[in-house]
Every structure is written in structure tokens, then in C-alpha cells.
Design a protein around this motif. Structure first.
Motif, PDB file in Angstrom:
ATOM      1  N   PRO A 566     -51.543 -21.349 -47.709  1.00  0.00           N
ATOM      2  CA  PRO A 566     -50.406 -22.225 -48.034  1.00  0.00           C
ATOM      3  C   PRO A 566     -50.466 -22.709 -49.472  1.00  0.00           C
ATOM      4  N   GLY A 567     -49.284 -22.930 -50.058  1.00  0.00           N
ATOM      5  CA  GLY A 567     -49.222 -23.582 -51.360  1.00  0.00           C
ATOM      6  C   GLY A 567     -49.723 -25.008 -51.243  1.00  0.00           C
ATOM      7  N   TYR A 568     -50.278 -25.511 -52.331  1.00  0.00           N
ATOM      8  CA  TYR A 568     -50.899 -26.836 -52.282  1.00  0.00           C
ATOM      9  C   TYR A 568     -49.914 -27.922 -51.841  1.00  0.00           C
ATOM     10  N   GLN A 569     -48.714 -27.925 -52.405  1.00  0.00           N
ATOM     11  CA  GLN A 569     -47.752 -28.960 -52.064  1.00  0.00           C
ATOM     12  C   GLN A 569     -47.171 -28.765 -50.674  1.00  0.00           C
ATOM     13  N   ASP A 570     -47.234 -27.539 -50.138  1.00  0.00           N
ATOM     14  CA  ASP A 570     -46.771 -27.313 -48.767  1.00  0.00           C
ATOM     15  C   ASP A 570     -47.627 -28.067 -47.757  1.00  0.00           C
ATOM     16  N   LEU A 571     -48.841 -28.457 -48.164  1.00  0.00           N
ATOM     17  CA  LEU A 571     -49.747 -29.183 -47.268  1.00  0.00           C
ATOM     18  C   LEU A 571     -49.560 -30.696 -47.355  1.00  0.00           C
ATOM     19  N   ASN A 572     -48.805 -31.179 -48.329  1.00  0.00           N
ATOM     20  CA  ASN A 572     -48.577 -32.620 -48.491  1.00  0.00           C
ATOM     21  C   ASN A 572     -47.615 -33.100 -47.399  1.00  0.00           C
ATOM     22  N   PRO A 573     -48.088 -33.929 -46.450  1.00  0.00           N
ATOM     23  CA  PRO A 573     -47.256 -34.278 -45.291  1.00  0.00           C
ATOM     24  C   PRO A 573     -46.199 -35.345 -45.559  1.00  0.00           C
ATOM     25  N   PHE A 574     -46.069 -35.827 -46.788  1.00  0.00           N
ATOM     26  CA  PHE A 574     -45.113 -36.898 -47.036  1.00  0.00           C
ATOM     27  C   PHE A 574     -43.731 -36.340 -47.337  1.00  0.00           C
ATOM     28  N   GLU A 575     -42.714 -37.248 -47.291  1.00  0.00           N
ATOM     29  CA  GLU A 575     -41.326 -36.855 -47.489  1.00  0.00           C
ATOM     30  C   GLU A 575     -40.927 -36.979 -48.961  1.00  0.00           C
ATOM     31  N   ASN A 576     -40.226 -35.962 -49.444  1.00  0.00           N
ATOM     32  CA  ASN A 576     -39.683 -35.964 -50.796  1.00  0.00           C
ATOM     33  C   ASN A 576     -38.171 -35.801 -50.683  1.00  0.00           C
ATOM     34  N   LYS A 577     -37.434 -36.804 -51.104  1.00  0.00           N
ATOM     35  CA  LYS A 577     -35.981 -36.783 -50.971  1.00  0.00           C
ATOM     36  C   LYS A 577     -35.382 -35.880 -52.050  1.00  0.00           C
ATOM     37  N   LEU A 578     -34.703 -34.792 -51.622  1.00  0.00           N
ATOM     38  CA  LEU A 578     -34.075 -33.868 -52.563  1.00  0.00           C
ATOM     39  C   LEU A 578     -32.671 -34.323 -52.936  1.00  0.00           C
TER      40      LEU A 578
END
Length: 820
Positions: A566-578
Motif C-alpha cells: 500500500p501507498g503510505y498515505q493509503d494507510l492513514n485512517p483519518f478523513e481528508n475533506k476533498l
């Protein structure tokens, strides 16, 4: 548009199977060493007697025999060369139409361990597409229509490669391609990688190599294989260089420029190059979305513009005839701003009459810097022993921010109903340390190689989210976070290859990789996936068998097992508002996907290749769009159960006349996606699809050439849920040599039929989406380049860094290199 695309496909297929002239000459011969033994795999070059210009190249078979067919009447001579032997030329001879001429045997003497310098005076040009036993090579330098393009556009037009609307790159129907630059894996996520590739000018690119089944020597990551972008490196003695400038006209003008300088003697080689690009790139996107009880009809425009800079500099020190030391510094700097705006009428599903309209904008200024420092050492002696060592240190620093005002208005009067305004800052810092060695030597009548690699990656991602009220920014701690991820991969491999006899050859290898990783999330909200540790060890075998049935038929069977982490940021479980209606969420429990691939290739007359393949992907990982709380859509990565791919590929080069050549690549595949999630949602999709690439070259007169190239992608599936429509395009161009062949002017028009628009439909997780869009695909491009300095050429070594694989998986926190 559908009929235009079918016309593209039909035109190239019909051209490919036109009947060639039957009255051409045929030239045969044999190559032997000083002892009178056959020399297999020797390079045979047919040259014109008048000016030594290149006509055609062939390779001797296992018996040292070569055959050059479809030769026009005239006077020629043949050059023969092979590693470790001195090059030799035949006497000048003449052939007539329909003649079958057999040349006297050519003898290669021992002692040619290094090629001597030669002065370039002929008009040799590599074929634009070369199909080899282990890879397909797109020689960008040989393409007129590549002028003014960037690396991302060139990938989209490469044989067997597909780029979807989200810049995901697949090859022969499989995702998870690893992108290498000069043999080093890039460590960027999709958006950052796309921005980086768009910043590389075609003027800096020598070739693009597509390797579907790499051996154990390569990193095991990349389930679809490897695409290696080789940048230019000067090979000439003395002081010399090249300068180029280009201008493109689409909706807005764009510029690009490059400069390279090289100094080389018998002791050192100093080299450096710089390129830049500037301009706005505009694209449009339309999303028709039905979710819960509402209908959203979004129409948006994205403009991404600014400066991009690339540089590479280094030195090779020839310590002795056997040893070389090298230092290389490469860098990419981008200052871009993305401006997105959209209008979205929102209606109840039953009435389809808007009760409010959302006006949204998003401004994303960004600055990113990507640097890599490489030290390398090579030792090679005259008996076949070779040792290579690389140590690399890479950095990625991204400073991205976003300002997202959202205004809800009454449809008829435009009265403001309410507003929601957000802002975020997303700094990202990544450090990559790698070291590797590779060793090869003759063993048991073959060659054995082994090596090891150490890599350590540390990422630091911050996401600061702000609510903007009355013009004042208030940090929202429940939506802000910090994510740190560390990963250590240790690998070792052994590989053996041997030519058993004149017909049979084998290659077998085993690579073992151990991975230790930890992801730590710091946030105000309590989550059960704040700290995730993993440790796993995997074997990755590979093997190949070659069989030369006759002078006309050869077969190659390959197998490999690969991994896609997996890409590193794909593992970040937090929400990023697009945006107001969509957010992105990582998956801390995302598992790597594993692929077993097998391919059988048949080569006819050393030119025509047919490949059939099968791949089984376990824990197939894909980006999907799901729903939450009935109103919001979120983008996340999930492991599907499996993906099965059956494929067949045809690579067909034709030389109709001495002034007209054609290359066609056809790839057809069947792909099936299956998944069942814990919440009862399912995916069960399959598709039969194909991609077509064609290129025709015309030599109009001395120094003036033309090119027509095109590609077509049939309907397929993106990411497991999106069913896409067909798309494709045709480019035309001309090239004129000027200033005593030192200068080149190229003029090209891309997508002349305006058919490069994408469309896809997804119906998953309670959300129906019908999306389409396009970009400035039709452009007029003008480029001028000028070469200066010494023309004496010395064969140059191509150096691969050690951290190529780690560089691809970097993700920034808020929109990549200022893109969206």
C-alpha cells in the motif's frame, strides 16, 4: 465519438495487415569467432554503401546465422558486432529485386572488450518501438509526435499502457505498475507521481521500457511489472551539449525548455541537464450523482498552472579499466497552484427540480521538492565478473494548502441560503535510505547472480483542518491529525541463467523480502487503528525458458510472483475533506496484494511477437467510492477478494518500403473482479477489453520525415467499480533537420479528432455516479533543438539508483503537487 474511435482502431488494424511487396531481396549470412565457432545473438546492421546510413538491424540465431528480408535493390555493406569481440564489416555488395544473396561468413576477432569511439556521420535512427524478449521499449527520441509532451502523456500512448481518469496506471489490464526513473523506483502516490511525470519534458526522455515479468534481480513490488523511464545521458567525448525550446497551444499557451552539457575524457565524465515547463493546464469534470434521496449534477473546471523544474548532475570517475565510481544528484521542484470551481444543482430524486445550488471553489497552492543523492561503484573484468553497489538518500518535502468556500444558493434568485468555508494545511516530509549490491559471474556454463538490498523509509504527514467563520480560521482538532509511518524492507536474491544448447535456454531466480512497518496516528478522536504494526516475510520466485525452434520461430515462457504494498498515505485512517460532498479516508488494515503471472511469447522472424498471459491477484487492492451517513461519498482503498486477468498481446512491426514503416501493438484481455465485504456490499464485475497502439513513419526526403500515431482503449473497468467508455486519439507530426543536421524543428498536432474524453459509470454502496471529463488534449506543439560540440561517441553506462521502488509510494496530504 464512438464511431470516430472505431475508425481509429480499424484504420491501424487494416494498415497492419496490408500485403507487403513480394519482389524484395533477401540477404543471408553467418557470423563466426576466430576459432570458427558460431556467434549467437550477434548484432547485424545493414548500411547503405553511399553514406553508411542505417537501413535495418537483425540478430544472429543460435547457429550464428542471420537473415535480412524485404531489402530494396541497391548497394550495401553489413556490420557485425558482439560483446567481447571486435566489430567487423563486410565488403560492399549489390542486390537486385527478388535476389536471394548469401554473403561470405563474417569472422569476429577476440579482444573487443570495449567499443572504441566512433564519429556519427550517418542518419541512424532507432525504431520508435522495439519488442525484445524481456521488455518493450518506446524510443521517445525517435518519435516526432512526442515533442512537447510530458512523461505522463507519453505513458498514456505507450503500447499496452492505460491511464485512467484518476491517473492510475495499468499495463496489460493490470494495475499496480511500478514507475522507475533511470532504474530507480519513484516513491510517490498517484497524484504526486502524476504531477512529477507531467513535469518531465519529452526532451529529457531517451526511452520508456515496459517489463511485465521482471527477474529476481528487481524489487518484487509492482504486480503488473515495471515501467522504466530512462532519461538522456550524453555519450560523447569532449565538450558537447544540447539546447531545446518548445511552445504548445491548447486553450492557453505553454512553454518548455531544456539544456544539457557534458564533458568526457578517458578519466572522467561530467554531465548535467536542466529542464522546465510553464503554463496552465485546464480540464473539465462532470459528475451526475444519485445518493440517498438526492440528485447532484456537478459540473466543474480545474486549472492547474505554474512552474516545474527538473535537474540532474553527476560525475563518473574511471579509476581503472575495471572500476568506475559515480555520484549523481537528481531533483524536481514544482511551484503550482490548482484552481477548481464547480456548480452543483441539488434536487430531490422524485421531482428532479433543484431546491438549492452549491457553488464551490477550491484553491490549492503548493510547493514540492524531490531530491535524491546517489553514490555508485562498478567493477567489471574481462572474464564476466561484475559487481555493482549503490547507496541512496532521498527526500520529499511537500507544502500544500487548501481553501474551500462552499455557498448554497436559491436556484431562481441566487439568494444565499448558507455557507460552509474550510481551510487546511498539509505538510509532508519523507526520508528514504537505501543501499544495495549486485554481483554476477560465470558458473556451470551459465551465469549466476546474487545481491541484497536494505531500505528504510520514514514519513511524517500533518493534516491541520480549519473552519472559517466570519473570515477567521478556527482549528478543528477533531478533524486534524498527524500520521507517522516507518517501513524497513530487507531483501536478498539469487538468479541463474544458462544457454543449454543452440535451442534451449533457462533462467531461474528467488528473491526473499522481509518487511517491518508501523503506522502511528495522533488525533483528538479515539480510533482502534491508531497504531498498526506489521511484520511479514515472503518468497518471490521467477523463471524463464527459451526455445529456438528454427530460424523463424522462437518461444519464451516466463513466470513470476510479485507484491504490491500500500501507498503510505493509503494507510492513514483519518478523513481528508476533498470537497463539500466527498472526503478521503485511508485504511490502516490495508494488506499488500500478491500476483502470480505466467506468459508465453512466440517470436516470428525476430520481429513479430505474440504473447498470451494469465495473472491471479490475491487481496486485490483498489480505490473505490463508498457512502456514509446517506449524503457524503468517501474515497478509500479496500482489498477485494481477487482479480483474474487473461490477456493476449500482438506486436507487429512492418517495413512496407524504404520510406514507409508501421508498428502496431494490440492487447486484448478479460478481467474479473470479485469481492464481498462485511457490511453485505458486493462487487462482481467482469469485462472483455482491448487497447491498440499504432505508429506510421514516412521519410519524405533527406532530412524531412513525418509521423502518424494513435491509440485506442476499449470499454473496461477502473478500480473495480467504474465501467468506462472507449477513448483514444490520433496525433500527426513532421520533422525537419536544419543547420547541417545539427538542428531539428518538430511540429505536431495532438488529438486531431478530439476523441480523448473519458466517461465512466459506478453503481456501488448506495451511490450511482455517471462521470465524464476531458482536458486540453488537442494542442499545436512546436519544438526546436540544437546539438553542439564533439560528435565522437563512447558507449556510456546507464546507472540505476537503489531507491527506485521506495520513491513511488509517497503521498502528500492535500492534493499532490498542487493538482486535484
Amino acid at each position: 465519438m464512438k464511431y470516430k474511435l472505431l475508425t481509429i482502431a480499424a484504420a491501424f488494424l487494416l494498415s497492419a495487415f496490408q500485403t507487403q511487396a513480394q519482389n524484395r531481396a533477401k540477404i543471408t549470412g553467418a557470423v563466426k569467432d576466430a576459432a570458427g565457432k558460431p556467434v549467437p545473438a550477434a548484432t547485424i546492421t545493414l548500411l547503405r554503401a553511399a553514406d553508411s546510413s542505417f537501413v535495418k538491424a537483425e540478430v544472429t540465431d543460435a547457429a550464428g546465422v542471420f537473415s535480412i528480408e524485404q531489402v530494396t535493390a541497391g548497394s550495401y555493406f553489413v556490420a557485425a558486432s558482439s560483446a567481447g569481440l571486435q566489430k567487423t564489416n563486410s565488403a560492399i555488395f549489390s542486390v537486385k529485386d527478388g535476389e536471394d544473396l548469401k554473403l561470405p561468413s563474417l569472422a569476429l576477432q577476440a579482444g573487443g572488450t570495449q567499443l572504441k569511439g566512433v564519429t556519427v556521420t550517418g542518419s541512424y535512427k532507432k525504431p520508435m518501438i522495439e519488442v525484445k524478449a524481456d521488455k518493450t521499449v518506446f524510443n521517445v527520441e525517435s518519435s516526432i509526435n512526442a515533442t512537447g509532451s510530458n512523461a505522463m502523456e507519453l505513458l498514456q500512448k505507450s503500447p499496452g499502457v492505460v491511464v485512467d481518469k484518476d491517473d492510475n496506471i495499468s499495463m496489460k489490464g493490470k494495475n499496480g505498475v511500478r514507475i522507475y526513473v533511470d532504474g530507480r523506483p519513484t516513491q510517490l502516490d498517484n497524484k504526486d507521481l502524476a504531477a512529477y511525470l507531467r513535469g518531465i519534458n519529452s526532451a529529457d526522455i531517451e526511452s520508456i521500457e515496459m517489463i511485465s515479468n521482471p527477474s529476481a534481480k528487481y524489487d518484487a513490488s509492482g504486480n503488473a511489472g515495471i515501467i522504466n523511464i530512462r532519461l538522456k545521458k550524453n555519450k560523447k567525448y569532449g565538450l558537447n551539449g544540447n539546447i531545446a525550446a518548445g511552445l504548445s497551444f491548447g486553450i492557453t499557451p505553454k512553454t518548455n525548455g531544456s539544456f544539457s552539457l557534458n564533458y568526457r575524457n578517458k578519466k572522467i565524465n561530467l554531465f548535467g541537464n536542466y529542464s522546465n515547463n510553464w503554463g496552465d493546464n485546464q480540464n473539465d469534470i462532470n459528475l451526475y450523482r444519485v445518493q440517498a434521496d438526492s440528485l447532484y449534477d456537478q459540473k466543474g473546471t480545474n486549472i492547474n498552472g505554474g512552474w516545474g523544474h527538473n535537474f540532474k548532475t553527476g560525475i563518473d570517475i574511471y579509476a581503472s579499466k575495471k572500476s568506475t565510481l559515480g555520484f549523481i544528484v537528481t531533483g524536481n521542484v514544482n511551484n503550482n497552484t490548482a484552481e477548481n470551481s464547480s456548480r452543483t444543482p441539488i434536487s430531490p430524486v422524485g421531482t428532479k427540480v433543484p431546491n438549492q445550488v452549491l457553488f464551490a471553489t477550491n484553491s490549492l497552492p503548493g510547493h514540492t521538492t524531490n531530491l535524491n543523492f546517489n553514490f555508485n561503484y562498478r567493477y567489471a573484468d574481462s572474464v564476466g565478473r561484475e559487481f555493482n553497489f549503490d547507496a541512496d538518500y532521498g527526500t520529499y518535502n511537500g507544502r500544500i494548502s487548501s481553501y474551500q468556500p462552499n455557498y448554497y444558493r436559491q436556484p431562481n434568485t441566487g439568494t444565499l441560503l448558507f455557507e460552509r468555508i474550510y481551510r487546511n494545511n498539509t505538510p509532508t516530509d519523507i526520508r528514504i535510505y537505501t543501499a544495495k549490491f549486485d554481483y554476477e559471474q560465470p558458473w556451470l556454463k551459465g551465469k549466476i547472480g546474487f545481491g541484497a538490498k536494505y531500505s528504510n523509509v520514514a514519513t511524517d504527514n500533518t493534516f491541520d483542518f480549519f473552519d472559517v467563520i466570519g473570515g477567521v480560521s478556527y482549528k478543528n482538532t477533531t478533524r486534524s491529525n498527524k500520521f507517522k509511518y516507518t517501513e524497513n524492507v530487507n531483501a536478498a536474491y539469487v538468479n541463474y541463467n544458462r544457454q543449454l544448447n543452440q535451442r534451449w535456454g533457462i533462467q531461474a531466480g528467488l528473491r526473499v523480502e522481509n518487511t517491518q512497518s508501523e503506522g502511528v496516528l495522533e488525533s483528538a478522536t479515539n480510533q482502534n487503528d491508531k497504531n498498526v504494526k506489521r511484520s511479514y516475510t515472503d518468497p518471490f520466485p521467477s523463471a524463464a525458458i527459451t526455445f529456438n525452434a528454427s530460424q523463424k520461430h522462437a518461444f519464451n515462457l516466463t513466470y513470476s510472483r510479485r507484491i504490491d504494498r500500500p501507498g503510505y498515505q493509503d494507510l492513514n485512517p483519518f478523513e481528508n475533506k476533498l470537497d463539500e460532498l466527498t472526503y478521503q479516508k485511508g485504511n490502516a488494515f490495508l494488506k499488500p496484494q500478491y500476483t502470480n503471472s505466467i506468459e508465453l511469447t512466440h517470436t516470428f522472424l525476430y520481429r513479430f511477437n505474440t504473447t498470451i498471459g494469465y495473472s491471479r491477484i490475491k487481496d486485490f487492492s483498489s480505490q473505490i467510492i463508498d457512502t456514509a451517513d446517506g449524503t457524503r461519498a468517501f474515497i478509500t482503498q479496500k482489498n477485494l477478494a481477487s482479480q483474474d486477468i487473461y490477456s493476449i498481446n500482438f506486436a507487429l512491426p512492418f517495413q512496407f518500403t524504404k520510406w514507409w514503416s508501421l508498428f502496431v501493438n494490440v492487447n486484448a484481455f478479460h478481467s474479473a473482479y470479485k469481492a464481498r465485504f462485511d457490511d453485505g456490499k458486493r462487487i462482481n464485475l467482469s469485462v472483455n477489453s482491448m487497447s491498440l497502439y499504432g505508429q506510421q513513419s514516412f521519410t519524405i526526403k533527406q532530412g524531412l520525415t513525418a509521423e502518424v500515431s494513435g491509440w485506442y482503449s476499449a470499454p473496461t473497468i477502473w478500480g473495480g467499480t467504474f465501467k468506462s467508455a472507449a477513448m483514444g486519439g490520433i496525433d500527426v507530426g513532421v520533422q525537419q533537420q536544419v543547420l547541417k543536421n545539427q538542428g531539428t524543428i518538430k511540429l505536431a498536432v495532438t488529438d486531431i479528432l478530439r476523441t480523448m474524453r473519458w466517461r465512466g459509470i459506478s453503481d456501488f454502496g448506495g451511490s450511482y455516479i455517471n462521470a465524464n471529463g476531458g482536458w486540453e488534449s488537442r494542442q499545436l506543439r512546436i519544438n526546436f533543438s540544437y546539438r553542439f560540440g564533439n560528435k565522437q561517441v563512447k558507449a556510456a553506462r546507464q546507472r540505476n539508483r537503489g531507491n527506485e521502488d521506495e520513491s513511488k509510494r509517497i503521498k502528500s496530504g492535500g492534493g499532490g503537487f498542487g493538482g486535484n
